[in-house]
Design an enzyme around this catalytic site. Structure first.
Site, short mmCIF file in Angstrom:
data_model
loop_
_atom_site.label_atom_id
_atom_site.label_comp_id
_atom_site.label_asym_id
_atom_site.label_seq_id
_atom_site.Cartn_x
_atom_site.Cartn_y
_atom_site.Cartn_z
N GLY A 159 162.45 -84.95 -61.40
CA GLY A 159 161.46 -85.84 -61.92
C GLY A 159 160.45 -85.33 -62.81
O GLY A 159 160.21 -84.19 -63.16
N ARG A 160 159.53 -86.04 -63.02
CA ARG A 160 158.30 -85.81 -63.62
C ARG A 160 157.70 -84.41 -62.78
O ARG A 160 157.21 -83.40 -63.39
CB ARG A 160 157.01 -86.86 -63.45
CG ARG A 160 157.22 -87.84 -64.25
CD ARG A 160 156.02 -88.86 -64.30
NE ARG A 160 156.27 -90.25 -64.96
CZ ARG A 160 156.67 -91.28 -64.22
NH1 ARG A 160 156.94 -90.86 -62.92
NH2 ARG A 160 156.93 -92.20 -64.77
N ILE A 161 157.52 -84.45 -61.63
CA ILE A 161 156.65 -83.66 -60.75
C ILE A 161 157.78 -82.28 -60.71
O ILE A 161 156.87 -81.06 -60.84
CB ILE A 161 156.27 -84.00 -59.48
CG1 ILE A 161 155.17 -85.15 -59.69
CG2 ILE A 161 155.62 -82.77 -58.47
CD1 ILE A 161 154.88 -85.68 -58.10
N ARG A 181 169.78 -86.43 -58.57
CA ARG A 181 170.99 -87.25 -58.52
C ARG A 181 171.58 -87.28 -59.78
O ARG A 181 172.78 -87.29 -59.83
CB ARG A 181 170.19 -88.68 -58.42
CG ARG A 181 170.18 -89.03 -57.03
CD ARG A 181 169.48 -90.53 -56.64
NE ARG A 181 168.20 -90.45 -57.76
CZ ARG A 181 167.49 -91.57 -58.03
NH1 ARG A 181 167.72 -92.84 -57.54
NH2 ARG A 181 166.50 -91.57 -58.83
N THR A 241 155.73 -80.76 -51.08
CA THR A 241 154.66 -81.65 -51.26
C THR A 241 155.00 -83.05 -51.67
O THR A 241 154.25 -83.85 -52.29
CB THR A 241 154.04 -80.91 -52.73
OG1 THR A 241 154.96 -80.72 -53.79
CG2 THR A 241 153.46 -79.52 -52.48
N SER A 242 156.16 -83.28 -51.27
CA SER A 242 156.69 -84.78 -51.64
C SER A 242 156.29 -85.64 -50.39
O SER A 242 155.42 -86.47 -50.40
CB SER A 242 158.19 -84.82 -52.20
OG SER A 242 158.99 -84.38 -50.78
N ARG A 243 157.36 -85.86 -49.58
CA ARG A 243 157.25 -86.43 -48.21
C ARG A 243 157.81 -85.71 -46.93
O ARG A 243 158.74 -85.20 -47.09
CB ARG A 243 157.90 -87.79 -48.48
CG ARG A 243 157.22 -89.09 -49.22
CD ARG A 243 155.91 -89.41 -48.65
NE ARG A 243 155.28 -90.34 -49.32
CZ ARG A 243 154.18 -90.17 -50.17
NH1 ARG A 243 153.72 -89.19 -50.47
NH2 ARG A 243 153.65 -91.19 -51.12
N GLU A 272 152.50 -88.12 -40.43
CA GLU A 272 151.13 -88.00 -40.64
C GLU A 272 150.28 -89.10 -39.92
O GLU A 272 150.52 -90.14 -39.94
CB GLU A 272 151.02 -88.03 -42.29
CG GLU A 272 151.70 -86.67 -42.83
CD GLU A 272 151.32 -86.91 -44.32
OE1 GLU A 272 150.51 -87.45 -44.80
OE2 GLU A 272 152.10 -86.30 -45.09
N HIS A 290 147.91 -83.20 -46.90
CA HIS A 290 148.37 -84.14 -48.04
C HIS A 290 147.51 -84.24 -49.21
O HIS A 290 146.67 -85.35 -49.29
CB HIS A 290 148.58 -85.57 -47.36
CG HIS A 290 149.61 -86.48 -48.18
ND1 HIS A 290 150.36 -87.51 -47.66
CD2 HIS A 290 149.66 -86.54 -49.55
CE1 HIS A 290 150.95 -87.97 -48.62
NE2 HIS A 290 150.61 -87.32 -50.02
N GLY A 292 148.03 -82.73 -52.36
CA GLY A 292 148.71 -82.48 -53.39
C GLY A 292 148.10 -83.16 -54.72
O GLY A 292 147.95 -82.58 -55.73
C1 8YV Z 1 148.54 -89.91 -53.20
C2 8YV Z 1 151.16 -89.48 -53.00
O1 8YV Z 1 147.30 -89.29 -52.85
O2 8YV Z 1 150.91 -90.77 -54.77
C3 8YV Z 1 151.72 -90.38 -53.66
O3 8YV Z 1 152.75 -90.81 -53.56
O4 8YV Z 1 151.63 -88.84 -52.22
C4 8YV Z 1 149.59 -89.07 -52.82
O5 8YV Z 1 149.49 -87.74 -53.51
C5 8YV Z 1 148.73 -91.32 -52.09
O6 8YV Z 1 149.92 -91.67 -52.05
C6 8YV Z 1 147.74 -92.00 -52.29
O7 8YV Z 1 148.21 -93.46 -51.64
#
Ligand code: 8YV
Length: 328
Positions: A159-161, A181, A241-243, A272, A290, A292
């Site tokens: 996607g974007r990232i 996907r 760096t996602s989840r 987390e 967290h 990123g």
């Molecule tokens: C945010 C993030 O800082 O935007 C997201 O999905 O994972 C983070 O980079 C965080 O979610 C802020 O609520």
């Protein structure tokens, strides 16, 4: 007669400029000491609000949404990921949900690239060596890491990232591979010189570095399961760096401890702020809290998006960043 201003409850401390603007525009309730709200405090806040502005640290689940009453109409989340919100229940209750996509893409891609460099080149280890006072000087075979240039990077989620990571990776001489996907448009694929793998399993078995850049959804929970992690080659590095939930953290930790993969750069974790203590003991792992998207510019841009979403909504229009379950 002046229109009544909506009550907006903000669950965490936001940048000053954003809080000030929100105070000017709405009847805003701030959280000055930035203490994360407990579930009962969240429920209490949601009962009194027309609009809630939560972050990733607030679980807006069925239990919370069931007790909101009829007042809450908009959840304008501060962040891109919406896995902390039960979208289906929000829809059933007629509550609109928005997020802040786009404005944290480059910062998150930078942090991904930083980890892609940091782990194979042993950046954090080197830093720790100096700080510990035990560095005895340069040596021809000391602190040897692995070269980035010429290696294969497999991006999960283009996607974007993911695309922003791919652009950076090309500059560092990595060849870009991806699983998504859906295959991306051929123009983008050509621009990124990216190779598409329809089979995630097959891609995993051929990469030197893996970067997870997909959102956490029911479909991506433990996408990198114990079985899939075993497909990686022992010299492979993983960056997330996602989840945290996208990777089976226990299985990953077991493999890192056993030396079955080369290392990991993790900015996110499954539970987390808890981090598996075994990860903390490992040298070939870089752990970040967290951060990123944690730039001042990014946070202000995210706040601006939240304000625009609220303002558009209360003025009776569809907010620009409305989130629909079908997007995931
Ligand atoms: C945010 C993030 O800082 O935007 C997201 O999905 O994972 C983070 O980079 C965080 O979610 C802020 O609520």
């Amino acid at each position: 007669m002046a229109k009544k201003r909506p009550v907006v409850v903000v669950t965490r401390k936001l940048p000053d400029a954003i809080e000030t603007r929100m105070m000017e525009l709405f009847d805003t309730r701030l959280n000055r000491d930035d203490r994360p709200l407990s579930q009962s405090e969240l429920i209490e806040a949601a009962k009194t609000a027309d609009v809630m502005v939560p972050t990733v640290t607030d679980r807006i689940d069925k239990t919370v949404l069931a007790q909101t009453g009829d007042r809450l109409r908009l959840i304008a989340s501060f962040g891109t990921g919406v896995d902390h919100i039960d979208l289906a229940t929000a829809r059933q209750r007629g509550i609109t949900v928005t997020n802040t996509p786009g404005v944290l893409t480059e910062d998150t891609a930078d942090m991904t690239m930083a980890l892609i460099l940091a782990v194979p080149r042993r950046l954090a280890e080197g830093e720790r060596l100096i700080r510990s006072g035990s560095w005895t000087g340069w040596g021809p075979t000391s602190m040897l890491g692995h070269r980035i240039w010429g290696k294969r990077l497999g991006i999960i989620g283009m996607g974007r990232i993911g695309s922003a990571v791919a652009k950076r990776a090309r500059g560092f001489g990595l060849s870009v591979h991806y699983h998504n996907r859906r295959r991306v448009h051929e123009d983008l694929e050509a621009e990124l010189e990216a190779t598409y793998w329809e089979s995630l399993d097959q891609m995993l078995a051929h990469m030197d570095i893996i970067s997870t850049n997909c959102p956490h959804t029911p479909a991506t929970y433990h996408l990198l399961s114990a079985r899939r992690l075993k497909l990686l080659q022992p010299h492979c590095y993983i960056v997330n760096t996602s989840r945290g939930e996208v990777i089976d953290e226990n299985a990953l930790t077991r493999m890192l401890v056993a030396g079955e993969i080369a290392g990991a750069g993790l900015d996110v974790f499954e539970h987390e702020p808890a981090v598996n203590p075994k990860l903390i003991e490992l040298d070939n792992v870089v752990l970040l809290p967290h951060m990123g998207s944690a730039t001042i510019e990014g946070r202000v841009d995210m706040g601006e998006k939240v304000i625009i979403n609220i303002k558009t909504f209360v003025d009776g229009h569809t907010p620009p960043d409305r989130v629909l379950e079908t997007m995931f």
